[in-house]
Structure formats: C-alpha cells, structure tokens
Design a protein around this motif. Structure first.
Motif, PDB file in Angstrom:
ATOM      1  N   GLU A  15      45.708 -76.919 127.195  1.00  0.00           N
ATOM      2  CA  GLU A  15      46.200 -76.877 125.811  1.00  0.00           C
ATOM      3  C   GLU A  15      46.000 -78.186 125.070  1.00  0.00           C
ATOM      4  O   GLU A  15      46.841 -78.618 124.284  1.00  0.00           O
ATOM      5  N   GLY A  16      44.892 -78.861 125.405  1.00  0.00           N
ATOM      6  CA  GLY A  16      44.538 -80.072 124.679  1.00  0.00           C
ATOM      7  C   GLY A  16      45.203 -81.345 125.177  1.00  0.00           C
ATOM      8  O   GLY A  16      44.861 -82.440 124.719  1.00  0.00           O
ATOM      9  N   ARG A  17      46.129 -81.216 126.141  1.00  0.00           N
ATOM     10  CA  ARG A  17      46.888 -82.407 126.555  1.00  0.00           C
ATOM     11  C   ARG A  17      46.198 -83.268 127.595  1.00  0.00           C
ATOM     12  O   ARG A  17      46.338 -84.481 127.614  1.00  0.00           O
ATOM     13  N   GLY A  18      45.492 -82.628 128.509  1.00  0.00           N
ATOM     14  CA  GLY A  18      45.060 -83.312 129.730  1.00  0.00           C
ATOM     15  C   GLY A  18      45.963 -82.816 130.852  1.00  0.00           C
ATOM     16  O   GLY A  18      47.033 -82.264 130.611  1.00  0.00           O
ATOM     17  N   ALA A  19      45.515 -83.025 132.101  1.00  0.00           N
ATOM     18  CA  ALA A  19      46.262 -82.480 133.242  1.00  0.00           C
ATOM     19  C   ALA A  19      47.491 -83.333 133.574  1.00  0.00           C
ATOM     20  O   ALA A  19      47.515 -84.533 133.304  1.00  0.00           O
ATOM     21  N   ASP A  20      48.502 -82.695 134.143  1.00  0.00           N
ATOM     22  CA  ASP A  20      49.691 -83.433 134.594  1.00  0.00           C
ATOM     23  C   ASP A  20      49.326 -84.399 135.728  1.00  0.00           C
ATOM     24  O   ASP A  20      49.871 -85.489 135.825  1.00  0.00           O
ATOM     25  N   TYR A  21      48.417 -83.934 136.584  1.00  0.00           N
ATOM     26  CA  TYR A  21      47.955 -84.753 137.711  1.00  0.00           C
ATOM     27  C   TYR A  21      46.435 -84.707 137.758  1.00  0.00           C
ATOM     28  O   TYR A  21      45.845 -83.658 137.504  1.00  0.00           O
ATOM     29  N   VAL A  22      45.830 -85.828 138.085  1.00  0.00           N
ATOM     30  CA  VAL A  22      44.389 -85.844 138.337  1.00  0.00           C
ATOM     31  C   VAL A  22      44.152 -86.558 139.662  1.00  0.00           C
ATOM     32  O   VAL A  22      44.666 -87.666 139.883  1.00  0.00           O
ATOM     33  N   VAL A  23      43.410 -85.924 140.543  1.00  0.00           N
ATOM     34  CA  VAL A  23      43.064 -86.553 141.825  1.00  0.00           C
ATOM     35  C   VAL A  23      41.639 -87.070 141.730  1.00  0.00           C
ATOM     36  O   VAL A  23      40.727 -86.303 141.405  1.00  0.00           O
ATOM     37  N   GLU A  24      41.435 -88.336 142.008  1.00  0.00           N
ATOM     38  CA  GLU A  24      40.084 -88.882 142.078  1.00  0.00           C
ATOM     39  C   GLU A  24      39.677 -88.824 143.541  1.00  0.00           C
ATOM     40  O   GLU A  24      40.218 -89.555 144.366  1.00  0.00           O
ATOM     41  N   ALA A  25      38.736 -87.936 143.870  1.00  0.00           N
ATOM     42  CA  ALA A  25      38.330 -87.773 145.275  1.00  0.00           C
ATOM     43  C   ALA A  25      36.814 -87.938 145.409  1.00  0.00           C
ATOM     44  O   ALA A  25      36.169 -87.228 146.175  1.00  0.00           O
ATOM     45  N   VAL A  26      36.263 -88.859 144.634  1.00  0.00           N
ATOM     46  CA  VAL A  26      34.832 -89.165 144.714  1.00  0.00           C
ATOM     47  C   VAL A  26      34.648 -90.616 145.164  1.00  0.00           C
ATOM     48  O   VAL A  26      33.974 -90.904 146.154  1.00  0.00           O
ATOM     49  N   GLY A  27      35.287 -91.533 144.414  1.00  0.00           N
ATOM     50  CA  GLY A  27      35.202 -92.934 144.808  1.00  0.00           C
ATOM     51  C   GLY A  27      34.191 -93.750 144.037  1.00  0.00           C
ATOM     52  O   GLY A  27      33.484 -94.568 144.631  1.00  0.00           O
TER      53      GLY A  27
END
Ligand code: ZN
Ligand code: ZN
Length: 351
Positions: A229-241
């Motif tokens: 809904e335009g906000r962005g996620a509550d959580y973002v996991v960076e799993a690339v590095g």
C-alpha cells in the motif's frame, strides 16, 4: 580405528588439496563424529578465496554437517557411539562479559567449527559434547546436515521479532527461501521474495512466499511499495550480502520498520544509509551472526515436524574429491541450491 583420514584442506587462498591428515584426538569433553554429509555454504567459497578466515589457514572447512558418533569423551552424557548427530558449531570462552550475558556470539574468543577451527570436509570431525544434537529418528541424515542454515534463519527471525500480520520482503532467493518459510510460520503476511532466478523464485513460493519479484523484470523497491500500500515492508531481510542490496533494503522498509542484516558482504564494504531514515524514519537494524544454542533445537523441531520441508532444495551430493569443482559450479550454475559433500561416495549423485 585408522590414525589418518582423508580431508579437504585449504592450505592458502585458492589452494585446496585432498590429503591424509591425522584423525582428530578428542579430550574428555569432546565427541568424534564420522562424517556423513556436509552442505556447501557461501562461506566456504569466501574461505577458499581468502576473503574470510584467511588468518586461520591451513584449515579444513565445512560447518553444515551430519554424521554418526565414532567415539565419546568420558564426560559426555546422553550420547552413544553410533548415534546420528549434528553439532552447534559456535564455541565461546564461557566466562567473559558477553558469555555471562548469554551473548555467546559476541565472545572475544568466539570460534566456529569449519570456519576458525577444523570442520567437516573430512572423514571425521570433533565437537564439544554439549553442542552435539542427537537427531530424532524421523530426520534423515541429509536434512541433519541442513539444520545449521535453518538455525541461522531462525536466529535472524528472532532478532527482528517478526509479528503476526506484518509484511516482510526478503532480498535473495538462496537462504532467502528459508526466510520465507520461517516468516510464514511466524504469521507474516504478505511474504515477498526477491531474486533473479525463476526456478528459485518458484521454490520460494512453494516454501511460503505470497509474491516473488524477479529483479530482471521488475524494480524491487517500487514493487515492494506497491505490494504494501505504498508504505514499504514492515521487515526487510537482506540475504545477498552486497552494499547495493543493503541500500535497497533501507529503501524498501517502511518508516519504523526493521532491516534484518543477514547477508555477509566483504570485510571492508560500507553501506550508505540516510541518517534521516534512522532518526526521523526510526528505521531499525537487526543483525544476526549465526544460529546458536536453542536456535538449533528450534530448527530441529521445525524440520522434524515437517514445518519446513527442505527436500526440494537439495540438488546433489558430490564426493569429497569434487569439493573445489562443486564450489566453482555453485558460482556459475545459479539453479543449484544445496550441494552436499560426502567422503563415503565415489561418484556424484543428482537428487
Ligand atoms: Zn553456512
Ligand atoms: Zn566469552
């Protein structure tokens, strides 16, 4: 028992040799394990290329393993010869400031099997008995070698404290697919996985993702915003590095949300974050170094009761002699997921 064993030794960066070395000698507090399977991890490549743990060479890597107990130290309890096991690879001093606060991973003398000390790309490995987990009967040995990565993902999920009904975007479709499975079990919705390989993204859906984003076709930041809904996620996991994907993580997390730092970059890599995002946007960061202690019991429980079914992630098993070739193949063939190494087989098996 033989006095020597076959092992894969990284003698110096880019030089991996298969050779005979002494079988590890155990003390009263240790257990000797005859290896069955070791899962190849990105960290192994980093050690091979000298980007990680270069000061520990020569070293036998390998830290995601299962095997059978070959010898039990006098002080060990609840473990018998022949038991199918894996082991928590994280070792600490037990008495420093951090250890006394239960923050073992921050211990100044922190070491990991297969990363700082000899690991499991060999016929035998030794581990402190208190860290050995006997595998439940219903867990096969290959899944036993997959407990370590699951424990790391569980540790990260606990660190970011995912709440029921919260949205989560996961950057990376390697271990990212496991993050999707765990997030779903924590009640996150929607679960979004971002990757570049359609085969892996399909598996991500099977493992629990509601949506997948292929970065070759869509802009990940924009699409995550659209899906939330335009906000962005509550959580973002960076799993690339990579610094770029970390920067994207801060762009796609909503104000007040949390970025889970999971992927390992180069030692000196710097991630640029707008300080306004941290101060006025109250964006949080949750780091997680490894699965430790109870994370292992939790991983075993989820695997044992079929909450996570990893079989579709298992690509092939190769003989110990093929380790270097498999490490290289994993760099180029992006359809490969988990590749296991076994010192007991002579030819590769596609799973
Ligand atoms: Zn690993
Ligand atoms: Zn300590």
């Amino acid at each position: 028992m033989a006095q020597t064993m076959k092992a894969a030794v990284i003698e110096k960066p880019e030089r991996l040799v298969i050779k005979q070395v002494p079988v590890p000698e155990i003390n009263d507090d240790e257990v000797l394990i005859k290896m069955k399977y070791t899962g190849i991890c990105g960290t192994d490549w980093s050690i091979f290329t000298g980007k990680y743990s270069a000061d520990r060479l020569p070293l036998i890597p390998g830290h995601e393993f299962s095997g059978n107990v070959a010898k039990v130290g006098k002080n060990a309890e609840g473990i018998s010869e022949g038991d199918p096991v894996t082991a928590d690879i994280n070792m600490s001093c037990g008495h420093c400031f951090y250890c006394r606060r239960g923050q073992k991973l921050m211990c100044r003398e922190f070491t990991q099997l297969g990363i700082h000390k000899d690991g499991s790309y060999a016929e035998y490995v030794k581990a402190p008995w208190e860290q050995v987990h006997v595998l439940p009967e219903s867990l096969d040995m290959m899944t036993g070698a997959f407990i370590e990565p699951v424990s790391c993902v569980i540790h990260s999920a606990k660190a970011m404290k995912v709440e029921i009904g919260s949205s989560i975007a996961i950057i990376g479709s390697g271990l990212g697919v496991l993050h999707a499975a765990v997030a779903r079990h924590r009640g996150a919705a929607p679960v979004i996985v971002i990757g570049r390989n359609d085969i892996k993204l399909k598996i991500a859906k099977e493992m629990g993702a509601d949506f997948t984003i292929n970065i070759k076709k869509e802009d990940p930041v924009e699409t995550v915003r659209e899906l939330t809904e335009g906000r962005g996620a509550d959580y973002v996991v960076e799993a690339v590095g990579t610094p770029q994907t970390y920067e994207q993580a801060f762009e796609m997390v909503r104000p007040g949300g949390t970025v889970a730092a999971f992927g390992i970059t180069g030692v000196d890599d710097i991630v640029r974050v707008k300080s306004f995002d941290l101060v006025l946007g109250e964006k949080n960061v949750a780091g997680s170094c490894a699965g430790v202690g109870k994370d292992w019991n939790d991983a075993i429980a989820l695997l044992r009761y079929g909450r996570i079914r990893p079989e579709s992630l298992f690509s092939m098993v190769v003989p110990l002699e093929d380790l270097q070739q498999a490490l290289e193949q994993l760099r180029t063939d992006k359809s490969l997921f988990k590749v296991f190494v076994s010192s007991e087989i002579a030819e590769r098996k596609i799973l």
